[in-house]
Motif scaffolding. Sequence first.
Motif, PDB file in Angstrom:
ATOM      1  N   TYR A 106      11.777  80.028  38.685  1.00 16.70           N
ATOM      2  CA  TYR A 106      11.713  78.725  39.319  1.00 16.70           C
ATOM      3  C   TYR A 106      10.398  78.550  40.061  1.00 16.70           C
ATOM      4  O   TYR A 106       9.793  79.515  40.508  1.00 16.70           O
ATOM      5  N   GLN A 107       9.988  77.292  40.193  1.00 20.56           N
ATOM      6  CA  GLN A 107       8.808  76.951  40.971  1.00 20.56           C
ATOM      7  C   GLN A 107       9.220  75.891  41.980  1.00 20.56           C
ATOM      8  O   GLN A 107       9.933  74.950  41.642  1.00 20.56           O
ATOM      9  N   SER A 108       8.778  76.042  43.206  1.00 19.67           N
ATOM     10  CA  SER A 108       9.093  75.080  44.258  1.00 19.67           C
ATOM     11  C   SER A 108       7.929  74.123  44.446  1.00 19.67           C
ATOM     12  O   SER A 108       6.781  74.455  44.174  1.00 19.67           O
ATOM     13  N   GLY A 109       8.254  72.929  44.930  1.00 21.84           N
ATOM     14  CA  GLY A 109       7.220  71.943  45.194  1.00 21.84           C
ATOM     15  C   GLY A 109       7.684  70.955  46.240  1.00 21.84           C
ATOM     16  O   GLY A 109       8.834  70.987  46.694  1.00 21.84           O
ATOM     17  N   HIS A 110       6.780  70.065  46.621  1.00 17.83           N
ATOM     18  CA  HIS A 110       7.066  69.073  47.646  1.00 17.83           C
ATOM     19  C   HIS A 110       6.540  67.725  47.186  1.00 17.83           C
ATOM     20  O   HIS A 110       5.441  67.641  46.644  1.00 17.83           O
ATOM     21  N   LEU A 111       7.308  66.687  47.424  1.00 17.02           N
ATOM     22  CA  LEU A 111       6.862  65.319  47.186  1.00 17.02           C
ATOM     23  C   LEU A 111       6.807  64.645  48.549  1.00 17.02           C
ATOM     24  O   LEU A 111       7.842  64.388  49.169  1.00 17.02           O
ATOM     25  N   LEU A 152      16.968  63.545  43.537  1.00 17.33           N
ATOM     26  CA  LEU A 152      16.518  63.912  42.186  1.00 17.33           C
ATOM     27  C   LEU A 152      16.042  62.677  41.428  1.00 17.33           C
ATOM     28  O   LEU A 152      15.048  62.733  40.696  1.00 17.33           O
ATOM     29  N   GLU A 153      16.738  61.546  41.594  1.00 19.70           N
ATOM     30  CA  GLU A 153      16.313  60.297  40.956  1.00 19.70           C
ATOM     31  C   GLU A 153      14.964  59.840  41.492  1.00 19.70           C
ATOM     32  O   GLU A 153      14.101  59.391  40.725  1.00 19.70           O
ATOM     33  N   ILE A 154      14.767  59.942  42.803  1.00 22.94           N
ATOM     34  CA  ILE A 154      13.489  59.551  43.402  1.00 22.94           C
ATOM     35  C   ILE A 154      12.364  60.424  42.862  1.00 22.94           C
ATOM     36  O   ILE A 154      11.281  59.925  42.530  1.00 22.94           O
ATOM     37  N   LEU A 155      12.610  61.721  42.741  1.00 27.52           N
ATOM     38  CA  LEU A 155      11.607  62.630  42.161  1.00 27.52           C
ATOM     39  C   LEU A 155      11.229  62.212  40.751  1.00 27.52           C
ATOM     40  O   LEU A 155      10.052  62.195  40.391  1.00 27.52           O
ATOM     41  N   ILE A 177       9.358  64.225  37.462  1.00 29.27           N
ATOM     42  CA  ILE A 177       9.848  65.599  37.473  1.00 29.27           C
ATOM     43  C   ILE A 177      11.362  65.608  37.384  1.00 29.27           C
ATOM     44  O   ILE A 177      12.036  64.895  38.117  1.00 29.27           O
ATOM     45  N   VAL A 178      11.889  66.403  36.467  1.00 28.43           N
ATOM     46  CA  VAL A 178      13.331  66.617  36.378  1.00 28.43           C
ATOM     47  C   VAL A 178      13.604  67.973  37.018  1.00 28.43           C
ATOM     48  O   VAL A 178      13.439  69.012  36.411  1.00 28.43           O
ATOM     49  N   ALA A 179      14.029  67.935  38.291  1.00 23.84           N
ATOM     50  CA  ALA A 179      14.211  69.154  39.075  1.00 23.84           C
ATOM     51  C   ALA A 179      15.652  69.645  39.005  1.00 23.84           C
ATOM     52  O   ALA A 179      16.560  68.895  38.661  1.00 23.84           O
ATOM     53  N   ASP A 180      15.854  70.903  39.360  1.00 29.51           N
ATOM     54  CA  ASP A 180      17.191  71.489  39.429  1.00 29.51           C
ATOM     55  C   ASP A 180      17.860  71.215  40.760  1.00 29.51           C
ATOM     56  O   ASP A 180      19.073  71.087  40.832  1.00 29.51           O
ATOM     57  N   GLY A 226      12.884  66.292  56.791  1.00 32.21           N
ATOM     58  CA  GLY A 226      12.458  65.248  57.708  1.00 32.21           C
ATOM     59  C   GLY A 226      11.253  65.623  58.544  1.00 32.21           C
ATOM     60  O   GLY A 226      10.514  64.749  59.006  1.00 32.21           O
ATOM     61  N   ASP A 227      11.034  66.908  58.773  1.00 35.37           N
ATOM     62  CA  ASP A 227       9.891  67.345  59.572  1.00 35.37           C
ATOM     63  C   ASP A 227       8.566  67.029  58.879  1.00 35.37           C
ATOM     64  O   ASP A 227       7.573  66.722  59.539  1.00 35.37           O
ATOM     65  N   PHE A 228       8.544  67.119  57.561  1.00 34.81           N
ATOM     66  CA  PHE A 228       7.314  66.880  56.801  1.00 34.81           C
ATOM     67  C   PHE A 228       7.377  65.598  55.975  1.00 34.81           C
ATOM     68  O   PHE A 228       6.462  65.329  55.190  1.00 34.81           O
ATOM     69  N   CYS A 229       8.458  64.824  56.125  1.00 36.06           N
ATOM     70  CA  CYS A 229       8.636  63.579  55.353  1.00 36.06           C
ATOM     71  C   CYS A 229       8.439  63.846  53.865  1.00 36.06           C
ATOM     72  O   CYS A 229       7.660  63.176  53.185  1.00 36.06           O
ATOM     73  N   SER A 230       9.147  64.851  53.364  1.00 32.53           N
ATOM     74  CA  SER A 230       8.990  65.223  51.963  1.00 32.53           C
ATOM     75  C   SER A 230      10.327  65.597  51.345  1.00 32.53           C
ATOM     76  O   SER A 230      11.283  65.922  52.043  1.00 32.53           O
ATOM     77  N   ILE A 231      10.346  65.534  50.034  1.00 30.79           N
ATOM     78  CA  ILE A 231      11.472  66.053  49.266  1.00 30.79           C
ATOM     79  C   ILE A 231      11.038  67.405  48.738  1.00 30.79           C
ATOM     80  O   ILE A 231      10.037  67.506  48.018  1.00 30.79           O
ATOM     81  N   ASP A 232      11.739  68.452  49.134  1.00 30.48           N
ATOM     82  CA  ASP A 232      11.467  69.801  48.630  1.00 30.48           C
ATOM     83  C   ASP A 232      12.325  70.010  47.395  1.00 30.48           C
ATOM     84  O   ASP A 232      13.533  69.792  47.441  1.00 30.48           O
ATOM     85  N   TYR A 233      11.704  70.404  46.306  1.00 33.67           N
ATOM     86  CA  TYR A 233      12.444  70.544  45.054  1.00 33.67           C
ATOM     87  C   TYR A 233      12.165  71.881  44.390  1.00 33.67           C
ATOM     88  O   TYR A 233      11.215  72.576  44.748  1.00 33.67           O
ATOM     89  N   ARG A 234      13.022  72.197  43.427  1.00 30.18           N
ATOM     90  CA  ARG A 234      12.899  73.443  42.657  1.00 30.18           C
ATOM     91  C   ARG A 234      13.065  73.096  41.184  1.00 30.18           C
ATOM     92  O   ARG A 234      14.014  72.416  40.801  1.00 30.18           O
ATOM     93  N   VAL A 235      12.141  73.599  40.367  1.00 27.12           N
ATOM     94  CA  VAL A 235      12.120  73.326  38.923  1.00 27.12           C
ATOM     95  C   VAL A 235      12.148  74.635  38.167  1.00 27.12           C
ATOM     96  O   VAL A 235      11.436  75.571  38.517  1.00 27.12           O
ATOM     97  N   LYS A 236      12.969  74.690  37.129  1.00 31.45           N
ATOM     98  CA  LYS A 236      12.991  75.875  36.263  1.00 31.45           C
ATOM     99  C   LYS A 236      11.799  75.807  35.329  1.00 31.45           C
ATOM    100  O   LYS A 236      11.600  74.813  34.639  1.00 31.45           O
ATOM    101  N   ILE A 237      10.989  76.860  35.303  1.00 24.80           N
ATOM    102  CA  ILE A 237       9.792  76.855  34.456  1.00 24.80           C
ATOM    103  C   ILE A 237       9.905  77.814  33.273  1.00 24.80           C
ATOM    104  O   ILE A 237       9.114  77.753  32.355  1.00 24.80           O
TER     105      ILE A 237
END
Length: 97
Positions: free
Chosen positions: A36-41, A67-70, A76-79, A85-96
């Motif tokens: 998996y790879q993690s990321g932030h939007l 997931l829909e917003i991502l 990105i189709v994330a898992d 809220g601290d970073f105003c981001s969506i933290d996601y994980r994607v299978k690579i």
Amino acid sequence: MCGIPGEDEYWERRREELENPRSFLRGLGWDDEPVYQSGHLYLDGEIDDIEAERGYPMEELYEGDLLEILEEKKGIVADSAVWDGDFCSIDYRVKIA
């Protein structure tokens, strides 16, 4: 020479297997764990628009909504996805793999 022929090879293989079980499981196909790879939007300027569109604050959105917003914003189709809220981001994980 006493003992069963091949007995030494058997016990040597068993010892190696017990010392490093993952190498022996790999041959059986049990070690094929996904990677998996993690990321932030980051959504700094878009939060108000998203909340107005969805009708709820970001903190109250379900994982499916995130997931829909991502997918809409980044393609990105994330898992999994979680609002941070601290970073105003969506933290996601994607299978690579």
